[in-house]
Design a protein around this motif. Sequence first.
Motif, PDB file in Angstrom:
ATOM      1  N   GLY A  95      -5.619  -4.666   1.278  1.00  0.00           N
ATOM      2  CA  GLY A  95      -6.804  -3.646   1.813  1.00  0.00           C
ATOM      3  C   GLY A  95      -7.781  -2.876   1.114  1.00  0.00           C
ATOM      4  N   ILE A  96      -8.291  -2.144   2.276  1.00  0.00           N
ATOM      5  CA  ILE A  96      -8.912  -1.278   1.666  1.00  0.00           C
ATOM      6  C   ILE A  96      -7.870  -0.100   1.374  1.00  0.00           C
ATOM      7  CG2 ILE A  96     -10.492   0.912   2.193  1.00  0.00           C
ATOM      8  CD1 ILE A  96     -11.876  -1.274   3.329  1.00  0.00           C
ATOM      9  N   THR A  97      -7.943   0.744   0.031  1.00  0.00           N
ATOM     10  CA  THR A  97      -7.007   1.497  -0.177  1.00  0.00           C
ATOM     11  C   THR A  97      -7.559   2.769  -0.335  1.00  0.00           C
ATOM     12  OG1 THR A  97      -6.856   1.432  -2.405  1.00  0.00           O
ATOM     13  CG2 THR A  97      -4.510  -0.022  -1.058  1.00  0.00           C
ATOM     14  N   TRP A 142      -1.535   5.956   7.214  1.00  0.00           N
ATOM     15  CA  TRP A 142      -2.527   4.344   7.040  1.00  0.00           C
ATOM     16  C   TRP A 142      -2.588   4.314   6.446  1.00  0.00           C
ATOM     17  CZ3 TRP A 142      -6.739   4.000   4.361  1.00  0.00           C
ATOM     18  CH2 TRP A 142      -8.281   3.205   4.484  1.00  0.00           C
ATOM     19  N   MET A 143      -1.670   4.278   4.611  1.00  0.00           N
ATOM     20  CA  MET A 143      -1.418   3.486   4.130  1.00  0.00           C
ATOM     21  C   MET A 143       0.382   3.061   3.316  1.00  0.00           C
ATOM     22  SD  MET A 143      -4.137   2.845   2.016  1.00  0.00           S
ATOM     23  CE  MET A 143      -2.543   2.218   0.862  1.00  0.00           C
ATOM     24  N   LEU A 195      -5.360  14.810   3.699  1.00  0.00           N
ATOM     25  CA  LEU A 195      -3.768  13.809   2.975  1.00  0.00           C
ATOM     26  C   LEU A 195      -2.499  12.889   3.898  1.00  0.00           C
ATOM     27  CD1 LEU A 195      -3.866  15.816  -0.106  1.00  0.00           C
ATOM     28  CD2 LEU A 195      -4.981  13.973   0.227  1.00  0.00           C
ATOM     29  N   ALA A 196      -2.046  13.100   4.693  1.00  0.00           N
ATOM     30  CA  ALA A 196      -1.396  13.863   5.775  1.00  0.00           C
ATOM     31  C   ALA A 196      -1.662  11.800   6.230  1.00  0.00           C
ATOM     32  CB  ALA A 196      -1.145  14.565   6.256  1.00  0.00           C
ATOM     33  N   GLN A 197      -2.658  12.108   6.954  1.00  0.00           N
ATOM     34  CA  GLN A 197      -3.954  11.133   7.757  1.00  0.00           C
ATOM     35  C   GLN A 197      -3.262   9.643   6.382  1.00  0.00           C
ATOM     36  OE1 GLN A 197      -6.914  12.926   8.717  1.00  0.00           O
ATOM     37  NE2 GLN A 197      -6.742  13.485  10.536  1.00  0.00           N
ATOM     38  N   TYR A 198      -4.022  10.091   5.559  1.00  0.00           N
ATOM     39  CA  TYR A 198      -4.183   8.754   4.586  1.00  0.00           C
ATOM     40  C   TYR A 198      -2.892   8.104   4.265  1.00  0.00           C
ATOM     41  CZ  TYR A 198      -4.662   6.403   0.162  1.00  0.00           C
ATOM     42  OH  TYR A 198      -4.709   6.001  -0.736  1.00  0.00           O
ATOM     43  N   HIS A 206       3.093   6.456  -6.518  1.00  0.00           N
ATOM     44  CA  HIS A 206       3.509   4.717  -6.948  1.00  0.00           C
ATOM     45  C   HIS A 206       3.305   4.237  -5.427  1.00  0.00           C
ATOM     46  CE1 HIS A 206       7.039   6.386  -8.838  1.00  0.00           C
ATOM     47  NE2 HIS A 206       6.758   7.470  -7.987  1.00  0.00           N
ATOM     48  N   ARG A 207       2.392   4.218  -3.932  1.00  0.00           N
ATOM     49  CA  ARG A 207       1.875   3.461  -3.414  1.00  0.00           C
ATOM     50  C   ARG A 207       1.234   2.344  -4.369  1.00  0.00           C
ATOM     51  NH1 ARG A 207       1.779   7.148   0.993  1.00  0.00           N
ATOM     52  NH2 ARG A 207      -0.514   7.542   0.496  1.00  0.00           N
ATOM     53  N   GLY A 208       0.829   3.296  -5.012  1.00  0.00           N
ATOM     54  CA  GLY A 208      -0.208   2.127  -5.964  1.00  0.00           C
ATOM     55  C   GLY A 208       0.614   0.968  -6.738  1.00  0.00           C
ATOM     56  N   GLN A 209       1.728   1.462  -7.250  1.00  0.00           N
ATOM     57  CA  GLN A 209       2.507   0.485  -7.970  1.00  0.00           C
ATOM     58  C   GLN A 209       2.884  -0.442  -6.645  1.00  0.00           C
ATOM     59  OE1 GLN A 209       5.706   3.244  -8.810  1.00  0.00           O
ATOM     60  NE2 GLN A 209       4.816   3.692 -11.206  1.00  0.00           N
ATOM     61  N   VAL A 210       3.500  -0.063  -5.320  1.00  0.00           N
ATOM     62  CA  VAL A 210       4.253  -0.576  -4.277  1.00  0.00           C
ATOM     63  C   VAL A 210       2.585  -1.799  -4.110  1.00  0.00           C
ATOM     64  CG1 VAL A 210       4.715  -1.296  -2.132  1.00  0.00           C
ATOM     65  CG2 VAL A 210       5.775   0.668  -3.438  1.00  0.00           C
TER      66      VAL A 210
END
Length: 179
Positions: free
Chosen positions: A166-168, A16-17, A10-13, A150-154
């Motif tokens: 791109g890919i999320t 990355w995101m 999850l930290a890597q994700y 919140h990244r989904g909102q962004v």
Amino acid sequence: MADPRHIVLLAQYNAWMNAKVLEAAARLPAEALTADWGAFFRSILGTLNHLMVADLLWLRRFRTHPAGYTTLDPVMALPPPTRLDEALYADLASLAADRQVMDTAISQWAACIRPCDLNHVLAYTSSTGTACARRFGDLIVHFFNHQTHHRGQVTTLLTQAGQDVGITDLVALIPDEAP
């Protein structure tokens, strides 16, 4: 249930995101970053600021765990927030620089978490001043889930502004273990 291997993933994700979101945001003019898009934190920059605020609050709390987690010390040097909607950063460049510091610290911290750390009940004060005590492993799950939310909102706001992130999907980082 939190597992140290999952926490590292999850930290890597997360890193990355955040890099993908910041790269897409950097392609926009400043006016688009600060425009009110009708989101809860109004703008792209407002939502990115909220992510920094929440991460700072949680990581400062996590630093109080008996394990110590000195890998979080660089986060302790970042500006402490006072409100969930605080604009710690007026521009994307300064936010991005501290986001990199934050994500590096998160990755190093995640690599230090041991299974025995997860059952500790962490006492902390919420942003509303309420005394809380919750299982550390569950708080870590919340920490990463909040970021994804919140990244989904962004990502939606960036798409509305004409930028493709791109890919999320997390599965893009999960190693394929096919024989």
